[in-house]
Motif scaffolding. Structure first.
Motif, mmCIF file in Angstrom:
data_model
loop_
_atom_site.group_PDB
_atom_site.id
_atom_site.type_symbol
_atom_site.label_atom_id
_atom_site.label_comp_id
_atom_site.label_asym_id
_atom_site.label_seq_id
_atom_site.Cartn_x
_atom_site.Cartn_y
_atom_site.Cartn_z
ATOM 1 N N ASP A 335 -69.010 -57.287 16.947
ATOM 2 C CA ASP A 335 -68.185 -57.370 18.163
ATOM 3 C C ASP A 335 -67.118 -58.449 18.032
ATOM 4 O O ASP A 335 -65.974 -58.262 18.472
ATOM 5 C CB ASP A 335 -69.072 -57.654 19.383
ATOM 6 N N ALA A 336 -67.484 -59.582 17.415
ATOM 7 C CA ALA A 336 -66.536 -60.685 17.275
ATOM 8 C C ALA A 336 -65.391 -60.324 16.325
ATOM 9 O O ALA A 336 -64.212 -60.522 16.644
ATOM 10 C CB ALA A 336 -67.256 -61.939 16.780
ATOM 11 N N VAL A 337 -65.732 -59.784 15.151
ATOM 12 C CA VAL A 337 -64.704 -59.477 14.152
ATOM 13 C C VAL A 337 -63.805 -58.346 14.624
ATOM 14 O O VAL A 337 -62.575 -58.448 14.573
ATOM 15 C CB VAL A 337 -65.346 -59.133 12.790
ATOM 16 N N THR A 338 -64.392 -57.253 15.112
ATOM 17 C CA THR A 338 -63.565 -56.128 15.567
ATOM 18 C C THR A 338 -62.757 -56.500 16.805
ATOM 19 O O THR A 338 -61.629 -56.029 16.973
ATOM 20 C CB THR A 338 -64.424 -54.879 15.857
ATOM 21 N N GLY A 339 -63.305 -57.369 17.651
ATOM 22 C CA GLY A 339 -62.569 -57.821 18.824
ATOM 23 C C GLY A 339 -61.310 -58.580 18.447
ATOM 24 O O GLY A 339 -60.242 -58.388 19.050
ATOM 25 N N ILE A 340 -61.418 -59.427 17.424
ATOM 26 C CA ILE A 340 -60.251 -60.182 16.949
ATOM 27 C C ILE A 340 -59.266 -59.239 16.252
ATOM 28 O O ILE A 340 -58.053 -59.313 16.470
ATOM 29 C CB ILE A 340 -60.691 -61.319 15.996
ATOM 30 N N GLN A 341 -59.791 -58.345 15.423
ATOM 31 C CA GLN A 341 -58.925 -57.412 14.696
ATOM 32 C C GLN A 341 -58.092 -56.548 15.634
ATOM 33 O O GLN A 341 -56.915 -56.274 15.369
ATOM 34 C CB GLN A 341 -59.771 -56.517 13.785
#
Length: 355
Positions: A335-341
């Motif tokens: 969730d964190a990585v895809t949210g930033i991406q």
């Protein structure tokens, strides 16, 4: 030397596929980037042209000696119509590391990044906007000299192509089953395992076929010397949460220095979650599963970001991890990585570049 990137626009645009048809790497945009190399001229003639076949001599060295490297990254369209890249400078640095290992001349990383941006802007209407979709970017280099002598090529092409891709997971982020490979090896330290080169992937196909036939999604590779230390999962780096510590195989010269891997390590450190880069044997992992300390495991890579591991098949034993469901930490990282991406979450790490 400064280069000007020329652009030749296509006169016949392709029909774009429906978002539900995308899959991964099946469709390609209207344009591509090409730049040539010759030992007398260096890298020259950077250009964006209509997507097209390339004319190659049958004696081109790439066909015979495998002198080729590639990268993979993605461009994302945010809800407010911005276009984001995720740590593309890392990809260009890694491309040159692979170039060096394969005796391919280094590419100007700034020029390559500028070419990538211009190509994406040229074909920006191809970036899908549905949740979980993106524009996959594939830079690659091939040896083009027509000569069967075993020596580094004197000519090369550097190209970038783009492919709109769908969500890696059809129904959310689901755990996969993994087969621990005990017959074949992928790479050894001193070889080309830490370069992103075609031969590494060809070397893994036989084992992947065997795993697929047995009903497993991926292969877990062990080291090529002792046949006991964990290296990678398929084309992804791998992490294990043992009690409250996350462990991942250390960079040892035979595994790829994944950009998603580095991102996950930085996230864990920022969250004050203990993370160790070290050697980890399959026996240690089996023991951790038996005594209940192995809480979850996941692979990391550009395509899926996080791929949770639900079970491991080692020799004649099936090891179920965390009741076979996606672990809490795996989901938090995803969730964190895809949210930033995707621009949904603020990028406090400086990882994204807007173009």
């Amino acid at each position: 030397m400064a280069h000007t990137i020329t652009i030749e626009y296509t006169t016949k645009k392709k029909q774009q596929p429906h978002v539900n048809q995308l899959g991964f790497g099946k469709y390609f945009t209207d344009h591509m980037f090409i730049m040539d190399y010759d030992t007398e001229k260096g890298w020259y003639d950077p250009r964006i042209v209509p997507y097209q076949p390339i004319l190659m001599d049958p004696a081109s060295k790439v066909f015979h000696y495998g002198q080729t490297v590639f990268e993979g990254l993605k461009a994302y369209k945010t809800a407010d119509e911005r276009i984001l890249l995720f740590r593309p400078d890392k990809n260009m640095k890694r491309l040159n590391k692979s170039n060096d290992r394969l005796s391919i001349p280094a590419i100007d990383e700034e020029l390559a990044l500028e070419a990538l941006k211009q190509l994406i802007l040229t074909d920006q209407d191809w970036i899908p906007e549905a949740v979980g979709t993106s524009l996959y970017v594939r830079p690659f280099v091939i040896a083009t000299e027509s000569c069967l002598g075993v020596a580094p090529s004197r000519q090369y092409k550097f190209m970038i192509i783009l492919s709109p891709v769908g969500s890696y997971y059809a129904e959310g982020i689901n755990p996969v089953s993994i087969h621990v490979e005990s017959e074949y090896v992928r790479a050894v330290a001193g070889g080309v395992g830490n370069a992103k080169t075609a031969g590494n992937y060809a070397a893994g196909l036989k084992a992947q076929e065997g795993a697929t036939d047995l009903g497993y999604a991926q292969v877990l590779w062990l080291d090529g010397v002792h046949r006991k230390y964990i290296e990678e999962v398929g084309s992804m780096n791998v992490f294990f949460r043992i009690n409250d510590t996350v462990v991942t195989p250390m960079i040892n010269g035979s595994i790829l220095e994944g950009i998603t891997r580095a991102t996950v390590i930085e996230l864990l450190q920022h969250w004050n979650i203990p993370v160790e880069e070290r050697r980890i044997s399959i026996e240690e992992l089996v023991e951790a599963q038996h005594n209940g300390s192995l809480k979850e495991a996941f692979g990391t890579g550009t395509a899926a970001v996080i791929s949770p591991i639900g079970s491991l098949h080692y020799q004649d034993e099936k090891l179920v991890l965390g009741d076979g469901i996606t672990g809490e930490l795996s989901k938090k990282i995803y969730d964190a990585v895809t949210g930033i991406q995707n621009g949904v979450l603020p990028d406090t790490y400086g990882w994204t570049i807007e173009i």
